[in-house]
Design an enzyme around this catalytic site. Structure first.
Site, PDB file in Angstrom:
ATOM      1  N   CYS A   2      56.452  13.151 107.572  1.00 57.21           N
ATOM      2  CA  CYS A   2      55.716  14.087 106.713  1.00 57.21           C
ATOM      3  C   CYS A   2      55.441  13.483 105.334  1.00 57.21           C
ATOM      4  O   CYS A   2      56.197  12.663 104.836  1.00 57.21           O
ATOM      5  CB  CYS A   2      56.526  15.350 106.517  1.00 57.21           C
ATOM      6  SG  CYS A   2      57.071  16.102 108.037  1.00 57.21           S
ATOM      7  N   ARG A  27      51.784   7.292 107.169  1.00 60.90           N
ATOM      8  CA  ARG A  27      53.173   7.626 107.478  1.00 60.90           C
ATOM      9  C   ARG A  27      53.316   8.250 108.864  1.00 60.90           C
ATOM     10  O   ARG A  27      54.416   8.336 109.396  1.00 60.90           O
ATOM     11  CB  ARG A  27      53.709   8.610 106.435  1.00 60.90           C
ATOM     12  CG  ARG A  27      53.825   8.015 105.052  1.00 60.90           C
ATOM     13  CD  ARG A  27      54.022   9.094 104.015  1.00 60.90           C
ATOM     14  NE  ARG A  27      55.301   9.756 104.146  1.00 60.90           N
ATOM     15  CZ  ARG A  27      56.356   9.531 103.372  1.00 60.90           C
ATOM     16  NH1 ARG A  27      56.268   8.646 102.410  1.00 60.90           N
ATOM     17  NH2 ARG A  27      57.479  10.179 103.542  1.00 60.90           N
ATOM     18  N   TRP A  75      54.752  15.862 110.452  1.00 64.98           N
ATOM     19  CA  TRP A  75      55.147  15.147 111.664  1.00 64.98           C
ATOM     20  C   TRP A  75      56.180  16.051 112.321  1.00 64.98           C
ATOM     21  O   TRP A  75      57.282  16.224 111.804  1.00 64.98           O
ATOM     22  CB  TRP A  75      55.739  13.797 111.274  1.00 64.98           C
ATOM     23  CG  TRP A  75      56.060  12.885 112.417  1.00 64.98           C
ATOM     24  CD1 TRP A  75      55.207  12.018 113.058  1.00 64.98           C
ATOM     25  CD2 TRP A  75      57.335  12.703 113.044  1.00 64.98           C
ATOM     26  NE1 TRP A  75      55.870  11.338 114.040  1.00 64.98           N
ATOM     27  CE2 TRP A  75      57.173  11.727 114.050  1.00 64.98           C
ATOM     28  CE3 TRP A  75      58.594  13.274 112.868  1.00 64.98           C
ATOM     29  CZ2 TRP A  75      58.218  11.313 114.875  1.00 64.98           C
ATOM     30  CZ3 TRP A  75      59.640  12.853 113.674  1.00 64.98           C
ATOM     31  CH2 TRP A  75      59.443  11.876 114.665  1.00 64.98           C
ATOM     32  N   ASN A 101      59.575  18.109 103.311  1.00 65.90           N
ATOM     33  CA  ASN A 101      59.925  16.941 104.123  1.00 65.90           C
ATOM     34  C   ASN A 101      61.423  17.010 104.372  1.00 65.90           C
ATOM     35  O   ASN A 101      62.185  17.295 103.436  1.00 65.90           O
ATOM     36  CB  ASN A 101      59.637  15.626 103.388  1.00 65.90           C
ATOM     37  CG  ASN A 101      58.169  15.305 103.348  1.00 65.90           C
ATOM     38  OD1 ASN A 101      57.347  16.064 103.854  1.00 65.90           O
ATOM     39  ND2 ASN A 101      57.833  14.177 102.751  1.00 65.90           N
ATOM     40  N   GLY A 102      61.849  16.689 105.595  1.00 61.31           N
ATOM     41  CA  GLY A 102      63.280  16.703 105.897  1.00 61.31           C
ATOM     42  C   GLY A 102      63.604  17.733 106.952  1.00 61.31           C
ATOM     43  O   GLY A 102      62.712  18.264 107.621  1.00 61.31           O
ATOM     44  N   GLU A 481      61.546  -8.064 119.112  1.00 60.37           N
ATOM     45  CA  GLU A 481      60.510  -7.640 118.170  1.00 60.37           C
ATOM     46  C   GLU A 481      59.118  -7.708 118.813  1.00 60.37           C
ATOM     47  O   GLU A 481      58.296  -6.800 118.635  1.00 60.37           O
ATOM     48  CB  GLU A 481      60.574  -8.505 116.904  1.00 60.37           C
ATOM     49  CG  GLU A 481      59.520  -8.220 115.853  1.00 60.37           C
ATOM     50  CD  GLU A 481      59.560  -6.799 115.291  1.00 60.37           C
ATOM     51  OE1 GLU A 481      60.477  -6.025 115.606  1.00 60.37           O
ATOM     52  OE2 GLU A 481      58.624  -6.463 114.535  1.00 60.37           O
ATOM     53  N   LYS A 485      56.753  -4.468 119.139  1.00 60.72           N
ATOM     54  CA  LYS A 485      55.413  -4.490 118.531  1.00 60.72           C
ATOM     55  C   LYS A 485      54.375  -4.058 119.558  1.00 60.72           C
ATOM     56  O   LYS A 485      53.522  -3.234 119.290  1.00 60.72           O
ATOM     57  CB  LYS A 485      55.138  -5.917 118.051  1.00 60.72           C
ATOM     58  CG  LYS A 485      54.367  -6.101 116.811  1.00 60.72           C
ATOM     59  CD  LYS A 485      55.081  -5.901 115.516  1.00 60.72           C
ATOM     60  CE  LYS A 485      55.871  -4.655 115.389  1.00 60.72           C
ATOM     61  NZ  LYS A 485      56.638  -4.470 114.239  1.00 60.72           N
ATOM     62  N   GLU A 488      54.838  -0.222 120.721  1.00 58.74           N
ATOM     63  CA  GLU A 488      54.610   0.861 119.750  1.00 58.74           C
ATOM     64  C   GLU A 488      53.141   1.069 119.441  1.00 58.74           C
ATOM     65  O   GLU A 488      52.729   2.192 119.157  1.00 58.74           O
ATOM     66  CB  GLU A 488      55.440   0.678 118.470  1.00 58.74           C
ATOM     67  CG  GLU A 488      55.022  -0.451 117.563  1.00 58.74           C
ATOM     68  CD  GLU A 488      55.879  -0.547 116.296  1.00 58.74           C
ATOM     69  OE1 GLU A 488      56.333   0.478 115.773  1.00 58.74           O
ATOM     70  OE2 GLU A 488      56.084  -1.676 115.822  1.00 58.74           O
ATOM     71  N   HIS A 504      70.305 -10.564 136.817  1.00 57.25           N
ATOM     72  CA  HIS A 504      71.365  -9.569 137.029  1.00 57.25           C
ATOM     73  C   HIS A 504      70.787  -8.179 137.257  1.00 57.25           C
ATOM     74  O   HIS A 504      71.483  -7.184 137.117  1.00 57.25           O
ATOM     75  CB  HIS A 504      72.340  -9.578 135.847  1.00 57.25           C
ATOM     76  CG  HIS A 504      73.055 -10.883 135.703  1.00 57.25           C
ATOM     77  ND1 HIS A 504      73.980 -11.327 136.609  1.00 57.25           N
ATOM     78  CD2 HIS A 504      72.918 -11.883 134.795  1.00 57.25           C
ATOM     79  CE1 HIS A 504      74.419 -12.528 136.258  1.00 57.25           C
ATOM     80  NE2 HIS A 504      73.780 -12.886 135.152  1.00 57.25           N
ATOM     81  N   LYS A 603      55.816   5.963 109.545  1.00 48.03           N
ATOM     82  CA  LYS A 603      56.155   4.753 108.799  1.00 48.03           C
ATOM     83  C   LYS A 603      57.549   4.844 108.207  1.00 48.03           C
ATOM     84  O   LYS A 603      58.276   3.872 108.147  1.00 48.03           O
ATOM     85  CB  LYS A 603      55.105   4.535 107.707  1.00 48.03           C
ATOM     86  CG  LYS A 603      55.283   3.244 106.925  1.00 48.03           C
ATOM     87  CD  LYS A 603      55.041   2.029 107.790  1.00 48.03           C
ATOM     88  CE  LYS A 603      55.220   0.722 107.062  1.00 48.03           C
ATOM     89  NZ  LYS A 603      55.357  -0.389 108.039  1.00 48.03           N
TER      90      LYS A 603
HETATM   91  C1  AGP Z   1      58.501  -1.243 113.408  1.00 48.47           C
HETATM   92  O1  AGP Z   1      57.223  -1.680 113.587  1.00 48.47           O
HETATM   93  C2  AGP Z   1      58.704   0.172 113.255  1.00 48.47           C
HETATM   94  N1  AGP Z   1      57.665   0.875 112.736  1.00 48.47           N
HETATM   95  C3  AGP Z   1      60.116   0.648 113.012  1.00 48.47           C
HETATM   96  O2  AGP Z   1      60.902   0.155 114.045  1.00 48.47           O
HETATM   97  C4  AGP Z   1      60.796   0.336 111.664  1.00 48.47           C
HETATM   98  O3  AGP Z   1      61.071  -1.029 111.580  1.00 48.47           O
HETATM   99  C5  AGP Z   1      62.074   1.177 111.550  1.00 48.47           C
HETATM  100  O4  AGP Z   1      61.742   2.527 111.609  1.00 48.47           O
HETATM  101  C6  AGP Z   1      62.859   0.884 110.303  1.00 48.47           C
HETATM  102  O5  AGP Z   1      62.136   1.209 109.162  1.00 48.47           O
HETATM  103  P1  AGP Z   1      62.595   0.722 107.725  1.00 48.47           P
HETATM  104  O6  AGP Z   1      62.516  -0.763 107.727  1.00 48.47           O
HETATM  105  O7  AGP Z   1      61.612   1.346 106.783  1.00 48.47           O
HETATM  106  O8  AGP Z   1      63.988   1.191 107.531  1.00 48.47           O
END
Ligand code: AGP
Length: 608
Positions: A2, A27, A75, A101-102, A481, A485, A488, A504, A603
């Site tokens: 949010c 975000r 969100w 937010n929260g 990673e 990537k 997501e 395994h 974000k």
């Molecule tokens: C990665 O592309 C993500 N969007 C996500 O995994 C991100 O790295 C994670 O939420 C941690 O965020 P931060 O680095 O702002 O703590």
């Protein structure tokens, strides 16, 4: 996650709020709304879906008259994305209106309590509790009402509040959720994120826990939890507003990928002083670092993956046991950290609530805390003993790229810094690392030059249903990673496996045409990887290998090879990650996905 923006001035508020919300789109959100003080009542307008729906509904804000207002991008956490559940939320009597937010953890109990008093609820949200509770607590003095209401609330919140009786003011409070106040000329602002107001002001301060701001066009007053006035220190934001613009690129993500050579330079250079690495720690002394007997890295998502890359490097250079923990699990796992543990907290946003809670848990157990953060002045930065900033600039795309790369740089350097202090790393190793770091931006630029090659491979495989990333040692950490990537932003199912683990269980999933991306850049285990490639090839997989220049033998076993410049072992991950980022980007673009704002993601993840 949010986003909040608020404005008090003489200009029309609605267009300014919409513009601020636009800056917060990155975000992640599923609905948006705004509330404006207008002719003795609070006018609310909201819409499900993209912000464009709200802009259309309000004719870009022109339909709503008024100079004081609040806006929100939601969100969903409590209740589906819908008109009813989107913010702002009004109290049943129309007296109080809230953006939040929260998460309010005791909202069910509060709802039952208020319903028993005759309050009627229309949404499924925890936020509606707050507006109703404020109405319940309101006896003519908004400040008192906010103070009283806070006493009931459990959980985390950043709130922007309007009281119908006080058309000139916005009331702002926060707990475990960021809120920034911006100061202008004859107008003032509030926001969850500085990008929302950067166009109007660079003079900002952050509200601390327990503080309340009353924001009008002429003045902002801040009080602490006891009602005493607080003198806030105003910070001048140095970010270039253009850095948060696309600058002609189709997506923020590709712009940010291409910025990496510069980001690496900006992050590394200030920490190389007279030919030595100096991390500029202010509170954790050299003596403290000598006394540490283990290192624990906590982080989430990509930042956690940085920890996975860093672990073997820290072990090698510092000769200490190193653990990497998912921040979301840390607090609940009775962690073995104490005063002899150095906890390294990694976070781009500095606001990830799981990471913040892990930090608090580690601090409560006496650990020494250094955080690696991108957003200056963020919650995690403020709560850490020492902070090392990654100078990546604003990262807007939800999928992190340049911040990940900057974090890697900090971790290589921190490992060497600690190793030198503990005399487990040699001066020669330090010189070598500095030489690698100095040459790295140009090498990354070279790896980026091959983007058309990666784009071509993306065009061959963008309709894959499942993709497996395999690697060993640091290549496995990179595979994690690469896989995140891809999944997501392209929504393709993908998994990362330690290559030796395939047999395994997972190899049973490999069939004719399955795409396997094999990372073979970790030289000591390259031959083992070649065997793993043969294993999946003989079961019908198509293999894209990532290899060091000169490793021509890989081309004999894989279908395609992406070569990266042959490089020193410590900083090699900074090169190897580039094609993986590009591959994910091009696959998602070819699939027509919303690259910068993937579905369901945010974000800055400020809920547990
Ligand atoms: C990665 O592309 C993500 N969007 C996500 O995994 C991100 O790295 C994670 O939420 C941690 O965020 P931060 O680095 O702002 O703590």
């Amino acid at each position: 996650m949010c986003g909040i923006v608020g404005f008090a001035g003489v200009r029309q508020a609605a267009p300014i709020l919409l513009e601020g919300l636009k800056r917060l789109e990155y975000r992640g959100y599923d609905s948006a709304g705004l509330a404006v003080q207008s002719d003795g009542k609070i006018v609310v307008s909201k819409a499900r879906g993209r912000l464009s729906a709200l802009c259309k509904l309000t004719h870009d804000g022109a339909d709503i008259d008024g100079t004081v207002g609040i806006g929100h991008t939601r969100w969903a956490t409590h209740g589906e994305p819908s008109y009813i559940n989107s913010h702002p939320h009004m109290s049943h009597d129309g007296a109080v209106c809230v953006v939040h937010n929260g998460i309010i953890e005791n909202y069910l109990a509060l709802r039952a309590f208020l319903e028993a008093q005759g309050y009627e609820f229309v949404s499924d949200t925890d936020t509606e509790i707050i507006s109703q509770l404020l109405a319940y607590c309101y006896e003519g003095d908004p400040v008192e009402a906010v103070k009283r209401a806070r006493g009931y609330l459990e959980g985390s919140y950043a709130l922007g509040i309007l009281f119908r009786d006080r058309p000139e003011a916005i009331y702002a409070v926060s707990k475990d959720n960021p809120l920034i106040v911006g100061l202008g000329e004859g107008e003032n602002y509030m926001a969850s994120d500085v990008t929302a107001i950067l166009k109007h002001t660079r003079r900002v301060f952050r509200l601390n826990e327990g503080e309340m701001a009353v924001i009008t066009k002429d003045c902002v007053s801040v009080t602490d939890e006891y009602g005493m006035g607080v003198d806030k220190t105003v910070t001048e934001v140095t970010w270039d507003a253009d850095a948060a613009e696309k600058g002609g690129y189709e997506h923020f993500m590709i712009k940010e990928i291409l910025e990496q050579p510069e980001v690496i330079q900006k992050t590394a250079n200030p920490r190389i002083v007279d030919g030595r690495i100096d991390m500029g720690l202010k509170r954790i002394t050299r003596e403290d670092l000598r006394g540490v007997d283990n290192i624990c890295i906590v982080a989430c998502g990509s930042a956690y993956h940085v920890g996975c890359v860093a672990k073997p490097i820290l072990k090698r250079l510092c000769r200490l046991p190193v653990s990497v923990e998912l921040a979301s699990e840390f607090k609940y796992a009775d962690p073995l950290v104490d005063a002899r543990t150095l906890v390294i907290v990694i976070s781009q946003s500095g606001e990830t609530i799981d990471t913040y809670h892990a930090l608090k848990e580690a601090a409560a157990r006496g650990a020494r805390i250094v955080s690696v953060v991108n957003v200056v002045g963020s919650t995690i930065a403020a709560a850490s003993e020492d902070v090392i900033y990654t100078w990546a600039g604003p990262e807007i795309a939800v999928a992190t790229t340049k911040a990940y790369s900057a974090q890697l740089i900090v971790l290589y350097m921190l490992a060497m810094y600690i190793g030198r202090i503990r005399e487990t790393a040699t001066r020669e190793q330090e010189r070598e690392l500095i030489a690698e770091l100095n040459a790295l931006p140009a090498a990354v630029a070279r790896a980026l030059n091959d983007k058309e090659g990666v784009q071509y491979l993306a065009s061959l495989y963008y309709s894959s249903k499942d993709v497996f990333f395999i690697g060993r040692n640091i290549d496995y950490a990179l595979a994690l990673e690469g896989s995140l990537k891809l999944k997501e932003i392209s929504y393709i199912h993908s998994e990362a496996y330690a290559a030796g683990e395939l047999k395994h269980g997972t190899i049973s999933l490999v069939e004719q045409g399955t795409l396997v991306i094999a990372l073979c850049t970790y030289a000591p285990l390259k031959d083992k990887l070649v065997s793993n490639i043969k294993e999946v090839k003989s079961r019908g997989a198509n293999v894209i290998a990532l290899a060091n220049e000169g490793d021509e033998d890989i081309a004999q076993v894989a279908d395609h090879v992406i070569y990266i410049p042959r490089w020193g072992q410590t900083t090699m991950p900074s090169l190897a990650i580039i094609p993986l980022q590009l591959f994910a980007y091009y696959v998602a673009s070819l699939k027509g996905c919303d690259v910068d704002k993937p579905r369901n993601l945010a974000k800055s993840v400020t809920v547990e």
